[in-house]
Design a protein around this motif. Structure first.
Motif, mmCIF file in Angstrom:
data_model
loop_
_atom_site.group_PDB
_atom_site.id
_atom_site.type_symbol
_atom_site.label_atom_id
_atom_site.label_comp_id
_atom_site.label_asym_id
_atom_site.label_seq_id
_atom_site.Cartn_x
_atom_site.Cartn_y
_atom_site.Cartn_z
ATOM 1 N N GLN A 163 -4.870 -29.261 29.067
ATOM 2 C CA GLN A 163 -5.792 -28.793 30.298
ATOM 3 C C GLN A 163 -4.700 -28.936 31.519
ATOM 4 N N ASP A 164 -3.874 -30.008 31.579
ATOM 5 C CA ASP A 164 -2.993 -29.868 32.710
ATOM 6 C C ASP A 164 -1.510 -29.578 32.205
ATOM 7 N N ARG A 165 -1.031 -28.420 32.247
ATOM 8 C CA ARG A 165 0.022 -27.814 31.638
ATOM 9 C C ARG A 165 1.018 -28.432 32.623
ATOM 10 N N THR A 166 2.308 -28.717 31.859
ATOM 11 C CA THR A 166 3.696 -29.071 32.688
ATOM 12 C C THR A 166 4.684 -28.194 32.088
ATOM 13 N N LEU A 167 5.666 -28.111 32.917
ATOM 14 C CA LEU A 167 6.856 -27.188 32.522
ATOM 15 C C LEU A 167 7.647 -28.008 31.433
ATOM 16 N N PHE A 168 7.990 -27.233 30.192
ATOM 17 C CA PHE A 168 8.811 -27.593 29.379
ATOM 18 C C PHE A 168 10.295 -26.825 29.444
ATOM 19 N N TYR A 169 11.428 -27.827 29.492
ATOM 20 C CA TYR A 169 12.807 -26.955 29.223
ATOM 21 C C TYR A 169 13.564 -27.860 28.453
ATOM 22 N N ALA A 170 14.406 -27.439 27.683
ATOM 23 C CA ALA A 170 15.537 -28.114 26.793
ATOM 24 C C ALA A 170 16.686 -27.391 26.852
ATOM 25 N N PRO A 223 5.568 -30.175 38.142
ATOM 26 C CA PRO A 223 5.325 -31.139 36.918
ATOM 27 C C PRO A 223 6.299 -30.714 35.762
ATOM 28 N N VAL A 224 7.582 -31.233 35.318
ATOM 29 C CA VAL A 224 8.480 -30.663 34.427
ATOM 30 C C VAL A 224 8.813 -31.793 33.521
ATOM 31 N N ALA A 225 9.357 -31.364 32.456
ATOM 32 C CA ALA A 225 9.742 -32.265 31.431
ATOM 33 C C ALA A 225 11.087 -31.820 30.838
ATOM 34 N N TYR A 252 12.766 -36.942 32.307
ATOM 35 C CA TYR A 252 13.623 -36.783 31.085
ATOM 36 C C TYR A 252 12.905 -37.361 30.076
ATOM 37 N N PHE A 253 12.631 -36.718 28.894
ATOM 38 C CA PHE A 253 11.915 -37.123 27.887
ATOM 39 C C PHE A 253 12.723 -37.398 26.613
ATOM 40 N N GLY A 254 14.022 -37.399 26.500
ATOM 41 C CA GLY A 254 14.545 -37.708 25.487
ATOM 42 C C GLY A 254 15.374 -36.338 24.781
ATOM 43 N N VAL A 255 15.867 -36.711 23.394
ATOM 44 C CA VAL A 255 16.375 -35.814 22.475
ATOM 45 C C VAL A 255 15.393 -35.551 21.428
ATOM 46 N N LEU A 256 15.068 -34.297 21.257
ATOM 47 C CA LEU A 256 14.022 -34.021 20.211
ATOM 48 C C LEU A 256 14.855 -33.767 18.794
ATOM 49 N N PRO A 257 14.190 -34.397 17.867
ATOM 50 C CA PRO A 257 14.947 -34.284 16.550
ATOM 51 C C PRO A 257 14.996 -33.024 15.711
ATOM 52 N N VAL A 258 15.899 -32.606 15.082
ATOM 53 C CA VAL A 258 16.180 -31.327 14.405
ATOM 54 C C VAL A 258 15.329 -31.285 13.292
ATOM 55 N N ASP A 259 14.197 -31.060 13.305
ATOM 56 C CA ASP A 259 13.300 -31.183 11.993
ATOM 57 C C ASP A 259 12.409 -29.819 11.717
ATOM 58 N N GLY A 260 12.696 -28.879 12.665
ATOM 59 C CA GLY A 260 11.904 -27.642 12.284
ATOM 60 C C GLY A 260 10.438 -27.636 13.156
#
Length: 659
Positions: free
Chosen positions: A145-152, A173-175, A190-198
């Motif tokens: 409902q409350d969308r935030t901006l994703f960037y990796a 609002p950004v992540a 900053y939300f960390g490192v995302l695992p490479v799992d597909g």
């Protein structure tokens, strides 16, 4: 192919086995998910032994650092902008070894067409784009409902977008996701490192609801879409992206656009306005996300892309003569002419000879003869002859005295009766399409009587591995790759005139008319007899190169029971005899100073310099990191010296190339 027509075995090569966080690794994991959903067999591979153990229908190469090193049809996935590799001799060399190409844009296709025009080859290039995309997904039932901006990102373009990200921190609002060093300024955003799992990246985008997709300048110039665009569409998110032509053409009004040519503050204003519109128009933004998701699933999901692969592999197999009986162009009606192979035997066991003969009997070209020149007793030799007698159109056993290497060789040359002849040492091997592709090169050049292929060096004994630059990385594991691309050089008469051999003894086929009465006299040499033959042929004909690495040269670095001409001192009698024999050859003075392409060792050194300069350039274009980089440089020089600093700079430049 294995099984049903559309039931394939796909090997996907991981070019960066020691770099766990990279786009290529993420793609491989997603591709395995999609292929297994389709009921196909698929495997991630790293080394040539991995590929041979899996026995795939084709090998997909995810990065142009990796050359073709096995006999299996090898297809390069070309989705990097040409600017990344156009001036890199190592990567161009690898690209030229592939049997076909899956192109990610028209600009890449043009590059491949131009490159192949220069080599006079026609390896298939896909008619439909192949992209770094994702498996098919369902549209989210409960979008946020409350969308935030994703960037990796990894911070590869911090100099250009650093100010933009700072602006976004204060305004929307950004992540941010990625390596900690790249996002030290982001604080709680900053939300960390995302695992490479597909799955993790798609799930994270879905949880935020809006994704920012920014392309490098090189991607924009070549109209090459990045992975992020497809991830965002697969997640069912609202997409905010730059004005890449591909996005406009295929996604149209289902995404929101920004103009990255504007200053950072103006771009931030655009993004902020889009975020406000999304918040105030939830149904309209949801409809946009749904439309982009539908476009993705219909046209770009991995399942759709892979469904087209079998037809393309058939094109590759036909062009590369991978299937028997091979059709060789320009041959007269009736049975194709015979090619006789001279194989000298007498110093190695029957098992080694068996490997050589298995390669010859497995050729897709249907008319092969063998001349076994025996200069010594071999246990089990008669049984070996019985095994292969019916596998060749002709099998001759010619006795020869044990002694000089040339004596056995010339005994074989004098026994040749077929229109074409060649040599294969008893410890070497040829890919199944070798004869057909070399003859194809000959028949496309009717005025040429000699053609040759590239050569892969295979280390037969354990403990000797090729350490390529793309094997470096934070994981630091030893990559046990025992194959390397050794000879892959176009015809250069000057190099041969300077006695720089780049044509392996088992890589060529010649027309019999090159063998005249004078040449058939034994020169009585124990070294360089095969190179002497090349120089003799050079007096009569030009050479054609196949641009395919189909010959394997087996080497034993521990036992050291094989040698090369280049290992001998230039003052030896053998070299002096070569110089005397060809001192009045028509090419000797005219071409002695002809420039030549760099050797493989020099190519690797040039590669390090290339990436060191790229790393320095990257540092100079990121003023915000100058102090940090200066401290790193000082520590590196203190611990590893100036050479260590150059290698560190090369690593920085190389990391930019893998996203």
């Amino acid at each position: 192919m294995h099984g049903e027509p559309f039931d394939m075995r796909i090997a996907i090569l991981n070019s960066w086995p020691n770099v766990p966080l990279c786009a290529e690794k993420e793609f491989i994991v997603r591709a395995l998910i999609a292929l297994r959903r389709m009921g196909w067999e698929a495997s991630e591979v790293v080394t040539s032994d991995d590929i041979k153990a899996f026995e795939p229908d084709c090998v997909l190469v995810t990065h142009e650092f990796s050359p073709k090193l096995t006999a299996f049809p090898t297809i390069g996935i070309m989705w990097s902008p040409p600017a990344f590799f156009r001036d890199d001799p190592v990567r161009i060399r690898s690209i030229l070894t592939y049997d076909g190409y899956l192109s990610g844009s028209k600009a890449i296709t043009h590059f491949l067409d131009d490159l192949q025009f220069s080599t006079q080859t026609m390896m298939p290039v896909s008619n439909v784009g192949f992209y770094p995309t994702c498996y098919r997904t369902e549209f989210p039932i409960d979008p946020p409902q409350d969308r935030t901006l994703f960037y990796a990102g990894t911070g590869w373009d911090g100099a250009r977008h650093g100010d933009l990200f700072q602006q976004l921190l204060r305004r929307v609002p950004v992540a941010f996701y990625g390596p900690p060093k790249a996002w030290q300024f982001a604080g709680n955003c900053y939300f960390g490192v995302l695992p490479v799992d597909g799955y993790a990246v798609v799930d994270a985008i879905r949880s935020h609801g809006v994704a920012l997709c920014i392309h490098k300048d090189e991607h924009l110039a070549a109209n090459v879409p990045s992975m992020r665009l497809f991830e965002a569409a697969a997640a069912g998110a609202v997409i905010i992206t730059d004005r890449l032509g591909f996005t406009r053409d295929h996604f149209g009004d289902s995404v929101l656009y920004i103009d990255l040519d504007q200053p950072a503050k103006a771009v931030a204003n655009q993004i902020e306005a889009h975020m406000n519109w999304i918040a105030s128009h939830p149904q309209e933004s949801l409809a946009m996300a749904r439309e982009a998701h539908a476009v993705f699933n219909r046209d770009f999901c991995l399942e759709e892309q892979f469904q087209r692969l079998p037809m393309f592999v058939e094109r590759v197999r036909a062009a590369g003569h991978f299937d028997a009986p091979a059709k060789v162009r320009s041959l007269p009606e009736g049975e194709p002419p015979m090619v006789e192979y001279i194989v000298r035997v007498g110093s190695r066991p029957a098992a080694t000879i068996d490997r050589c003969l298995s390669g010859l009997s497995g050729q897709t070209y249907p008319n092969i003869g063998v001349i076994l020149v025996q200069f010594g007793p071999i246990q089990g030799f008669d049984a070996l002859i019985d095994k292969y007698r019916d596998r060749f159109r002709s099998l001759k056993v010619v006795p020869a005295e044990r002694g000089l290497r040339s004596t056995a060789y010339w005994a074989g040359l004098n026994a040749v009766t077929a229109p074409y002849f060649a040599n294969c040492d008893d410890d070497d091997w040829l890919a199944p399409n070798h004869v057909a592709t070399v003859l194809d090169a000959l028949h496309r050049r009717p005025n040429t009587s000699f053609a040759y292929s590239g050569t892969v060096l295979v280390q037969d004994e354990p403990g000797h591995y090729t350490q390529l630059s793309n094997f470096n990385g934070p994981t630091g594991a030893l990559i046990r790759e025992n194959h390397s691309l050794f000879f892959f050089d176009p015809f250069n008469i000057g190099r041969l005139a300077r006695r720089e051999n780049y044509i392996n003894s088992n890589s060529w086929i010649a027309r019999r008319e090159l063998l005249d009465e004078q040449l058939l006299r034994d020169p009585e040499l124990n070294v360089a007899e095969d190179f002497l033959l090349l120089l003799a042929f050079l007096q009569k004909t030009g050479f054609a190169f196949t641009w395919r690495p189909t010959a394997q040269w087996h080497w034993r670095s521990t036992t050291k029971d094989n040698t090369t001409f280049c290992e001998f001192d230039t003052d030896t009698d053998y070299v002096k005899r070569l110089a005397l024999r060809f001192q009045f050859a028509h090419w000797n003075n005219a071409y002695i100073n002809t420039s030549s392409p760099p050797s493989p060792v020099l190519l690797l050194r040039l590669e390090k310099v290339y990436y060191a300069l790229a790393g320095i350039k990257r540092t100079l274009t990121q003023p915000s990191r100058w102090l940090q980089r200066l401290r790193t440089a000082c520590r590196t020089v203190y611990k590893r010296g100036l050479k260590g600093l150059i290698l560190h700079s090369a690593d920085v430049g190389r990391r930019r190339s893998i996203g």
